[in-house]
Design a protein around this motif. Structure first.
Motif, mmCIF file in Angstrom:
data_model
loop_
_atom_site.group_PDB
_atom_site.id
_atom_site.type_symbol
_atom_site.label_atom_id
_atom_site.label_comp_id
_atom_site.label_asym_id
_atom_site.label_seq_id
_atom_site.Cartn_x
_atom_site.Cartn_y
_atom_site.Cartn_z
ATOM 1 N N ASP A 72 55.980 64.441 37.926
ATOM 2 C CA ASP A 72 54.995 64.727 38.454
ATOM 3 C C ASP A 72 55.444 64.731 40.142
ATOM 4 N N LYS A 73 56.488 63.996 40.439
ATOM 5 C CA LYS A 73 56.905 63.518 41.725
ATOM 6 C C LYS A 73 57.601 64.459 42.458
ATOM 7 N N TYR A 74 58.096 65.317 41.733
ATOM 8 C CA TYR A 74 59.072 66.557 42.511
ATOM 9 C C TYR A 74 58.322 67.803 42.237
ATOM 10 N N TYR A 75 57.392 68.067 41.187
ATOM 11 C CA TYR A 75 56.653 69.184 40.742
ATOM 12 C C TYR A 75 56.171 70.008 42.033
ATOM 13 N N SER A 76 56.541 71.179 42.308
ATOM 14 C CA SER A 76 55.798 71.984 43.218
ATOM 15 C C SER A 76 55.484 73.354 42.652
ATOM 16 N N ALA A 77 54.623 73.890 42.962
ATOM 17 C CA ALA A 77 54.059 75.435 42.200
ATOM 18 C C ALA A 77 54.853 76.496 42.780
ATOM 19 N N GLU A 78 55.321 76.531 43.894
ATOM 20 C CA GLU A 78 56.427 77.381 44.420
ATOM 21 C C GLU A 78 57.648 77.554 43.606
ATOM 22 N N LYS A 79 58.102 76.297 43.047
ATOM 23 C CA LYS A 79 59.375 76.277 42.458
ATOM 24 C C LYS A 79 59.336 76.309 41.105
ATOM 25 N N ALA A 80 58.179 76.054 40.369
ATOM 26 C CA ALA A 80 57.761 75.965 38.823
ATOM 27 C C ALA A 80 58.376 76.816 38.024
ATOM 28 N N ALA A 81 58.170 78.203 38.388
ATOM 29 C CA ALA A 81 58.817 79.238 37.598
ATOM 30 C C ALA A 81 60.220 79.362 37.633
ATOM 31 N N ASP A 82 60.864 79.054 38.569
ATOM 32 C CA ASP A 82 62.276 78.905 38.629
ATOM 33 C C ASP A 82 62.675 77.639 38.038
ATOM 34 N N LEU A 83 62.165 76.455 38.023
ATOM 35 C CA LEU A 83 62.515 75.380 37.428
ATOM 36 C C LEU A 83 62.606 75.633 35.944
ATOM 37 N N SER A 84 61.471 76.103 35.545
ATOM 38 C CA SER A 84 61.332 76.409 33.982
ATOM 39 C C SER A 84 62.393 77.275 33.434
ATOM 40 N N GLN A 85 62.827 78.266 34.251
ATOM 41 C CA GLN A 85 63.789 79.256 33.899
ATOM 42 C C GLN A 85 65.184 78.434 33.841
ATOM 43 N N LEU A 135 64.533 66.737 25.430
ATOM 44 C CA LEU A 135 64.038 66.515 26.828
ATOM 45 C C LEU A 135 63.867 67.745 27.675
ATOM 46 N N ALA A 136 64.776 68.690 27.971
ATOM 47 C CA ALA A 136 64.493 69.787 28.632
ATOM 48 C C ALA A 136 63.402 70.557 28.158
ATOM 49 N N THR A 137 63.302 70.753 26.606
ATOM 50 C CA THR A 137 62.073 71.521 26.097
ATOM 51 C C THR A 137 60.816 70.890 26.444
ATOM 52 N N THR A 138 60.573 69.410 26.378
ATOM 53 C CA THR A 138 59.833 68.712 26.698
ATOM 54 C C THR A 138 59.086 68.904 28.212
ATOM 55 N N LEU A 139 60.051 68.971 29.001
ATOM 56 C CA LEU A 139 59.869 69.015 30.498
ATOM 57 C C LEU A 139 59.434 70.379 30.853
ATOM 58 N N GLN A 140 60.273 71.426 30.177
ATOM 59 C CA GLN A 140 59.807 72.728 30.588
ATOM 60 C C GLN A 140 58.168 72.847 30.034
ATOM 61 N N GLY A 141 58.027 72.366 28.929
ATOM 62 C CA GLY A 141 56.615 72.689 28.455
ATOM 63 C C GLY A 141 55.447 71.692 29.536
ATOM 64 N N LYS A 142 55.837 70.971 30.055
ATOM 65 C CA LYS A 142 55.092 70.077 31.167
ATOM 66 C C LYS A 142 54.856 71.098 32.332
ATOM 67 N N ILE A 143 55.982 71.644 32.566
ATOM 68 C CA ILE A 143 55.947 72.372 33.994
ATOM 69 C C ILE A 143 55.227 73.479 33.618
ATOM 70 N N ASP A 144 55.191 74.276 32.356
ATOM 71 C CA ASP A 144 54.518 75.471 31.992
ATOM 72 C C ASP A 144 52.962 75.398 32.265
ATOM 73 N N LYS A 166 51.511 72.997 33.636
ATOM 74 C CA LYS A 166 50.991 72.591 35.051
ATOM 75 C C LYS A 166 50.714 74.083 35.779
ATOM 76 N N ARG A 167 51.642 75.049 35.452
ATOM 77 C CA ARG A 167 51.566 76.263 36.278
ATOM 78 C C ARG A 167 50.304 77.145 35.817
ATOM 79 N N LYS A 168 49.689 76.849 34.332
ATOM 80 C CA LYS A 168 48.626 77.589 33.804
ATOM 81 C C LYS A 168 47.231 76.872 34.468
ATOM 82 N N LYS A 169 47.471 75.829 34.908
ATOM 83 C CA LYS A 169 46.117 75.126 35.426
ATOM 84 C C LYS A 169 45.709 75.975 36.648
#
Length: 197
Positions: free
Chosen positions: A50-63, A183-192, A194-197
């Motif tokens: 939650d501290k570093y999440y940004s919508a602009e970078k979300a797709a790249d980070l998930s990838q 953990l990478a899978t879990t984090l990717q799920g969190k980010i994805d 958030k992107r859908k909200k």
């Protein structure tokens, strides 16, 4: 007197060189297990999403997390296959296997690139921690001779590693790397999500 001192120093110098050569050939290797640092970093990433999440970078980070997950899984499977083969074929220590050692180095280099890809997309503190982890891996892989990421790599490098060390190393290393993948899978799920909200 001067000649005697020079002779004595020369003898001491050559004795030192001989002892260094003997210790280098005795099969002692330094193992730096980076799986602990990697797991710590992945936990920090997951806890502080939650501290570093940004919508602009979300797709790249998930990838990037997906790439990391895939390549870390490939590295883990390669390690397990090699380790199982060593035990199944009862390979004795001291015999070098440069091809498989280079193969593992190459796969870890790819993982290192993926770690960097993730680190570039997170906050400054986690990025600094990721950069430090990458530097540690790089130093072991390329900068310091007779240093290895695990007892498996040391064994493949011809070092004197017994089977108990190899088995313990394999199980602890594998479980930490597996947790990193989870953990990478879990984090990717969190980010994805958030992107859908």
């Amino acid at each position: 007197m001067v000649v005697r001192n020079i002779f004595r120093r020369s003898v001491l110098f050559f004795l030192l060189l001989l002892s260094l050569g003997a210790s280098a050939q005795s099969g002692n290797a330094s193992v730096t297990d980076v799986s602990t640092s990697m797991l710590t970093w992945m936990k920090h990433l997951n806890n502080d999403a939650d501290k570093y999440y940004s919508a602009e970078k979300a797709a790249d980070l998930s990838q990037q997390l997906e790439f990391l997950r895939q390549d870390l899984t490939v590295y883990m499977k390669a390690r397990k296959k090699l380790s199982d083969s060593l035990f199944r074929n009862n390979i004795a220590p001291g015999k070098k296997d440069p091809d498989n050692l280079e193969m593992l180095k190459g796969k870890m280099s790819t993982v290192m690139e993926r770690l960097r890809g993730v680190a570039d997309l997170v906050g400054p503190a986690l990025q600094a921690e990721g950069d430090k982890l990458n530097e540690e891996i790089y130093n072991v892989l390329y900068d310091q001779p007779n240093r290895y990421l695990s007892n498996l790599e040391a064994f493949l490098g011809g070092m004197d590693v017994n089977k108990k060390e190899l088995a313990l190393d394999g199980s602890t290393n594998y479980s930490r790397l597996e947790e990193c993948v989870n953990l990478a899978t879990t984090l990717q799920g969190k980010i994805d999500r958030k992107r859908k909200k």
